[in-house]
Enzyme design. Structure first.
Site, PDB file in Angstrom:
ATOM      1  N   LYS A  53       0.951  -1.406   0.020  1.00  0.00           N
ATOM      2  CA  LYS A  53      -0.051  -0.124  -0.056  1.00  0.00           C
ATOM      3  C   LYS A  53       0.740   1.344  -0.053  1.00  0.00           C
ATOM      4  CE  LYS A  53      -3.663  -2.587   2.196  1.00  0.00           C
ATOM      5  NZ  LYS A  53      -4.557  -2.619   3.620  1.00  0.00           N
ATOM      6  N   GLN A  97      -4.663  -1.828   9.787  1.00  0.00           N
ATOM      7  CA  GLN A  97      -4.487  -2.952   9.209  1.00  0.00           C
ATOM      8  C   GLN A  97      -5.186  -4.004  10.002  1.00  0.00           C
ATOM      9  OE1 GLN A  97      -3.637  -3.520   5.947  1.00  0.00           O
ATOM     10  NE2 GLN A  97      -3.689  -5.605   6.249  1.00  0.00           N
ATOM     11  N   ASP A 120     -11.176   2.286   4.044  1.00  0.00           N
ATOM     12  CA  ASP A 120     -11.292   1.180   3.961  1.00  0.00           C
ATOM     13  C   ASP A 120     -12.622   0.938   3.733  1.00  0.00           C
ATOM     14  OD1 ASP A 120      -9.223  -0.561   3.764  1.00  0.00           O
ATOM     15  OD2 ASP A 120      -8.727  -0.454   5.887  1.00  0.00           O
TER      16      ASP A 120
END
Ligand code: GUN
Length: 293
Positions: A53, A97, A120
């Protein structure tokens, strides 16, 4: 023989399109979009995802920050990091994460993320907006899969789509997005899970089969209808002594055999994974634009 859906190349195309937009923002005198990522612990898979990412940010011209914390970080410490990121006007969007260590409530953390920065798309407000068909940050993996279907011009209207796996991150949102009245969408969706009976009877009825289970090579040749579109979301590290690092990534589909039967199929690696990251870049650009006057 099937057409291999090249997620790596498609994601590179998406990133190139984002880079063009970022170059234009720069020319127009705006600051660069900024994505932050929080990584707790040292899980190898999570580390490599997050580094992918960060690398993508560099490629598209975003600013990025990585906040790495030890496995023993407390829930309150992590919540404070999240609150600080909410307040930091220099950060447009950020992710925490997953999975988190067992002693930290993922739900509490996700609910503390500001919905405006939740690139997200995991905050209940964004999830709810997604269900209602409103403008929101869409979860990156389902968004990436839809983008693959769109860019390969795969017909979805009226198709029977069977999804294996009902996670909050992939299966559940994907089943909703594919049943919407839009393209890609208008599918008749069957969402299957660990309690589903006669799974292979259902998978054999699928025009589009999406597998997000995390069980290497779970879907075998005899579970697939000839000509089906097969999307493999699985990425499990399995031991492989022939590789220097001692492991390889395995998908949820027996690729070698199923590719002989499918019309389209995604490989692992190089299928859905790169598209998840590309979609995160799209969401971050949206977050940065949303803040502009
Ligand atoms: N873990 C597995 N997939 C994801 C994802 O898309 N976002 C985050 N934050 N964690 C993940």
């Amino acid at each position: 023989m099937s057409i291999r859906i090249d997620g790596k190349a498609t994601a590179a195309q998406v990133r190139a399109e984002i880079k063009e937009k970022v170059d234009q923002l720069k020319l127009d005198g705006f600051k660069l979009p900024h994505l932050a990522a929080v990584l707790v612990g040292s899980d190898g898979g999570s580390k490599s995802y997050v580094s992918g990412k960060m690398k993508a940010c560099e490629e598209v011209g975003f600013k990025s920050s990585l906040i790495e914390k030890h496995e023993t970080t407390t829930e309150e410490e992590l919540l404070q990091i999240v609150r600080d990121l909410n307040e930091d006007s220099g950060v447009d969007g950020y992710i925490v994460q997953l999975p988190l260590p067992k002693h930290i409530s993922e739900q509490k953390v996700l609910e503390t993320i500001s919905p405006d920065k939740d690139v997200d798309g995991f905050h209940p407000l964004n999830m709810g907006k997604m269900v209602a068909g409103l403008d929101c940050f869409k979860p990156a993996t389902p968004f990436g899969i839809l983008e693959l279907l769109r860019r390969y011009e795969i017909e979805t209207s009226g198709k029977h789509c069977v999804v294996i796996g009902r996670s909050h991150i992939v299966g559940t949102p994907l089943s909703i997005m594919l049943s919407r009245n839009s393209y890609p969408g208008n599918c008749t969706v069957t969402l299957t899970h660990s309690r589903t009976k006669n799974l292979s009877t259902l998978t054999k009825m699928a025009d589009i089969l999406i597998v997000a289970l995390g069980q290497p090579e779970f879907v075998t040749n005899n579970m697939v209808k000839p000509g089906a579109v097969v999307i493999d979301v699985g990425t499990t590290r399995v031991k492989d002594a022939s590789r220097e690092r001692g492991w390889r990534l395995s998908g949820d589909v027996d690729y070698k055999r199923v590719k002989e039967k499918a019309s389209y199929i995604t490989p692992v690696p190089g299928g859905v994974g790169p598209m998840t990251i590309a979609s995160l870049m799209t969401n971050t650009l949206q977050a940065a634009k949303g803040k502009r006057p």
